[in-house]
Design an enzyme around this catalytic site. Structure first.
Site, PDB file in Angstrom:
ATOM      1  N   GLN A  33       2.522  -5.910  -3.009  1.00 18.25           N
ATOM      2  CA  GLN A  33       2.843  -5.959  -1.571  1.00 18.25           C
ATOM      3  C   GLN A  33       4.147  -5.198  -1.297  1.00 18.25           C
ATOM      4  O   GLN A  33       4.427  -4.241  -1.997  1.00 18.25           O
ATOM      5  CB  GLN A  33       2.914  -7.416  -1.065  1.00 18.25           C
ATOM      6  CG  GLN A  33       1.557  -8.104  -0.978  1.00 18.25           C
ATOM      7  CD  GLN A  33       1.100  -8.735  -2.266  1.00 18.25           C
ATOM      8  OE1 GLN A  33       1.878  -9.396  -2.934  1.00 18.25           O
ATOM      9  NE2 GLN A  33      -0.153  -8.551  -2.617  1.00 18.25           N
ATOM     10  N   LYS A  37       2.228   2.160  -5.078  1.00 17.69           N
ATOM     11  CA  LYS A  37       2.952   1.679  -6.269  1.00 17.69           C
ATOM     12  C   LYS A  37       2.140   1.882  -7.544  1.00 17.69           C
ATOM     13  O   LYS A  37       2.681   2.228  -8.587  1.00 17.69           O
ATOM     14  CB  LYS A  37       3.288   0.179  -6.135  1.00 17.69           C
ATOM     15  CG  LYS A  37       4.270  -0.133  -5.038  1.00 17.69           C
ATOM     16  CD  LYS A  37       4.535  -1.615  -4.934  1.00 17.69           C
ATOM     17  CE  LYS A  37       3.384  -2.429  -4.411  1.00 17.69           C
ATOM     18  NZ  LYS A  37       2.997  -2.167  -3.031  1.00 17.69           N
ATOM     19  N   ASP A  85       0.813  -1.224   0.000  1.00 10.18           N
ATOM     20  CA  ASP A  85       0.000   0.000   0.000  1.00 10.18           C
ATOM     21  C   ASP A  85       0.844   1.271   0.000  1.00 10.18           C
ATOM     22  O   ASP A  85       0.431   2.304   0.537  1.00 10.18           O
ATOM     23  CB  ASP A  85      -0.974   0.036   1.199  1.00 10.18           C
ATOM     24  CG  ASP A  85      -1.789  -1.227   1.296  1.00 10.18           C
ATOM     25  OD1 ASP A  85      -2.275  -1.681   0.249  1.00 10.18           O
ATOM     26  OD2 ASP A  85      -1.929  -1.774   2.398  1.00 10.18           O
ATOM     27  N   GLY A 105      -4.010  -4.521  -4.352  1.00 12.55           N
ATOM     28  CA  GLY A 105      -5.030  -3.584  -4.799  1.00 12.55           C
ATOM     29  C   GLY A 105      -4.329  -2.324  -5.265  1.00 12.55           C
ATOM     30  O   GLY A 105      -3.776  -1.591  -4.460  1.00 12.55           O
ATOM     31  N   HIS A 106      -4.284  -2.125  -6.562  1.00  6.29           N
ATOM     32  CA  HIS A 106      -3.599  -0.948  -7.099  1.00  6.29           C
ATOM     33  C   HIS A 106      -4.629   0.074  -7.561  1.00  6.29           C
ATOM     34  O   HIS A 106      -5.530  -0.258  -8.313  1.00  6.29           O
ATOM     35  CB  HIS A 106      -2.710  -1.338  -8.293  1.00  6.29           C
ATOM     36  CG  HIS A 106      -1.555  -2.210  -7.888  1.00  6.29           C
ATOM     37  ND1 HIS A 106      -0.773  -2.878  -8.795  1.00  6.29           N
ATOM     38  CD2 HIS A 106      -1.080  -2.517  -6.683  1.00  6.29           C
ATOM     39  CE1 HIS A 106       0.155  -3.546  -8.140  1.00  6.29           C
ATOM     40  NE2 HIS A 106      -0.017  -3.348  -6.859  1.00  6.29           N
TER      41      HIS A 106
HETATM   42  P1  IMP Z   1      -2.443 -12.805   2.038  1.00  4.99           P
HETATM   43  O1  IMP Z   1      -1.439 -12.266   1.084  1.00  4.99           O
HETATM   44  O2  IMP Z   1      -3.865 -12.591   1.625  1.00  4.99           O
HETATM   45  O3  IMP Z   1      -2.164 -14.243   2.399  1.00  4.99           O
HETATM   46  O4  IMP Z   1      -2.290 -11.968   3.422  1.00  4.99           O
HETATM   47  C1  IMP Z   1      -1.119 -12.068   4.240  1.00  4.99           C
HETATM   48  C2  IMP Z   1      -0.804 -10.707   4.870  1.00  4.99           C
HETATM   49  O5  IMP Z   1      -0.357  -9.810   3.848  1.00  4.99           O
HETATM   50  C3  IMP Z   1      -1.992 -10.026   5.547  1.00  4.99           C
HETATM   51  O6  IMP Z   1      -1.524  -9.292   6.659  1.00  4.99           O
HETATM   52  C4  IMP Z   1      -2.499  -9.056   4.476  1.00  4.99           C
HETATM   53  O7  IMP Z   1      -3.191  -7.967   5.036  1.00  4.99           O
HETATM   54  C5  IMP Z   1      -1.186  -8.642   3.850  1.00  4.99           C
HETATM   55  N1  IMP Z   1      -1.332  -8.209   2.450  1.00  4.99           N
HETATM   56  C6  IMP Z   1      -1.453  -8.988   1.360  1.00  4.99           C
HETATM   57  N2  IMP Z   1      -1.530  -8.255   0.245  1.00  4.99           N
HETATM   58  C7  IMP Z   1      -1.419  -6.973   0.624  1.00  4.99           C
HETATM   59  C8  IMP Z   1      -1.396  -5.723  -0.099  1.00  4.99           C
HETATM   60  O8  IMP Z   1      -1.466  -5.649  -1.327  1.00  4.99           O
HETATM   61  N3  IMP Z   1      -1.271  -4.604   0.670  1.00  4.99           N
HETATM   62  C9  IMP Z   1      -1.144  -4.640   2.017  1.00  4.99           C
HETATM   63  N4  IMP Z   1      -1.154  -5.779   2.727  1.00  4.99           N
HETATM   64  C10 IMP Z   1      -1.281  -6.935   2.035  1.00  4.99           C
END
Ligand code: IMP
Length: 431
Positions: A223, A19, A16, A43-44
């Site tokens: 991420q 990017k 977040d 989420g972009h």
């Molecule tokens: P997962 O990727 O859905 O398995 O989530 C694992 C961890 O990564 C959690 O704490 C999510 O909130 C975090 N996370 C995954 N994708 C994002 C992202 O694009 N932005 C921020 N946090 C993320």
């Protein structure tokens, strides 16, 4: 920064960082934009004038009419990708997309398992996005995953292996009876995958041919370094490598082709989900950052935890990614907060350190040691024509200089608002 043929853009915090916006601005100068890891957990957001585009899987360059590529390191939920394609088509945007035949597919079983595994963890849960990311990468590594190529050349025998493995986990571990598994699920799943097959091909071979003919390629990370499966705050991480090295393994492009890395960093820190966060602010300042920065997840809508900029973490992320250049985003959100604090060291059990601990437990015990910097009251409105650092308040320039001094990286871009036009490029820096 000299223009190079490839550029990797990565997040340096817990995701977040903005990017999407930076990639959107930069992609104008590139021919191809490639995603190499993650899935619909990302989420972009791209804001252009009065239009807002939100992507979860589609590389951001699509709104600039660029060729976009989804690499083998990405895990693809066919339903989400089809929705994005439809939304873009109805907005009148042409899509020139290639999906790697080696990319793994997220199936309904894996989404269900993500949810069940989180629930089973009770108050130890990670706070995943519940998009099936963890189970899909687990199945990939366990060699029972389903890939696009399985649908191109075979009648997906892999589905049966996955189906029996997932079904036994759902039934035996979580005690839930799976109804109508094979036939019904497989039919709807495979009909969605088949709709995507016209876009499927060999991503590594394609990119190599484009490098050979001089195309410029931008690799768009999802991420951030602190969520990386190997280097992040394990186990409170995602299930892929989010650092720049993954641009090679996640696309089939040799690392010899990859020569430049730009790291994106918010002017403060945010985190969604659980896990240690030494500089977190559970007070009015944190609330203010959350409101001013609209810090609510693009994918899940969850409020993001907010805190002061952590330069111990940033230096660590810069080293992992090899970023010589930085883009600092959302500096406008800090306007009006005075003084500003920046973490320069941790105190862990009475010992001061600038090393980022491997253990999440140790990181939770870290007390940040802060330097105080003078804040600024407002950022002058910067029109695209009058872009320039001289327009920025001197306190903000000091803040940016401080980041450069401590990290040893050069700031190449500063984002002062959500719109494409609110982006300052440092003069003489060519990306
Ligand atoms: P997962 O990727 O859905 O398995 O989530 C694992 C961890 O990564 C959690 O704490 C999510 O909130 C975090 N996370 C995954 N994708 C994002 C992202 O694009 N932005 C921020 N946090 C993320």
């Amino acid at each position: 920064m000299n223009s190079s043929q490839s550029l990797i853009v990565v997040g340096l915090q817990w995701g977040d960082e903005g990017k999407g916006k930076i990639v959107d601005v930069l992609s104008e100068k590139f021919d191809i934009v490639v995603r190499f890891q993650g899935g619909s957990n990302a989420g972009h957001t791209v804001i252009i004038g009065d239009k807002t585009y939100k992507f979860r899987i589609m590389p951001t360059g699509v709104v600039r009419g660029k060729k976009v590529v989804i690499g083998n390191g990405v895990v693809v939920d066919p339903v989400v990708l089809l929705e994005e394609i439809e939304a873009l088509k109805s907005a009148g945007i042409d899509i020139d997309l290639l999906i790697s035949d080696r990319a793994h597919l997220i199936t309904p079983y894996q989404i269900q398992l993500d949810d069940l595994m989180e629930t089973a963890k009770g108050n130890q849960k990670l706070g995943t996005t519940k998009r099936g990311i963890g189970p899909t990468y687990s199945d990939k590594v366990s060699r029972v995953g389903v890939r696009f190529c399985d649908f191109v050349h075979h009648k997906s025998k892999q589905w049966l292996t996955l189906e029996s493995s997932s079904k036994s986990q759902i039934e035996k571990i979580h005690g839930i009876k799976v109804e109508n598994s094979d036939a019904t699920l497989f039919d709807s799943f495979s009909s969605n995958v088949r709709k995507l097959l016209p876009y499927v091909g060999d991503c590594g071979e394609y990119l190599e041919s484009k490098f050979n003919t001089g195309s410029r390629v931008l690799f768009e990370g999802a991420q951030g370094a602190l969520l990386d499966i190997d280097h992040g705050t394990y186990p409170f991480v995602t299930s892929s490598n989010c650092v720049s090295a993954a641009a090679s393994t996640g696309t089939g492009v040799s690392f010899n082709r990859l020569n430049s890395v730009l790291g994106i960093c918010k002017a403060y820190m945010t985190r969604v989900g659980t896990g240690p966060f030494p500089t977190e602010l559970n007070d009015e300042v944190g609330k203010r950052m959350q409101n001013q920065g609209r810090e609510f997840g693009t994918v899940t809508g969850r409020p993001r935890r907010c805190g002061w900029l952590d330069l111990v973490a940033l230096k660590y992320a810069i080293r992992l990614n090899g970023c010589r250049y930085l883009a600092i985003t959302k500096v406008d959100v800090l306007s009006g907060i005075n003084p500003l604090k920046v973490c320069v060291e941790y105190d862990i059990d009475g010992i001061e350190t600038r090393s980022y601990p491997a253990s999440a437990e140790l990181l939770s015990d870290a007390t940040p040691v802060y330097d105080k910097l003078e804040g600024w009251s407002e950022i002058n409105m910067i029109s695209p024509k009058s872009k320039g650092f001289s327009n920025l308040p001197h306190q903000l320039r000091n803040y940016l200089n401080f980041i450069e001094e401590i990290t040893g990286s050069q700031i190449a871009m500063v984002s002062v608002g959500p719109d494409r036009a609110d982006t300052l490029l440092v003069p003489d820096v060519q990306i």
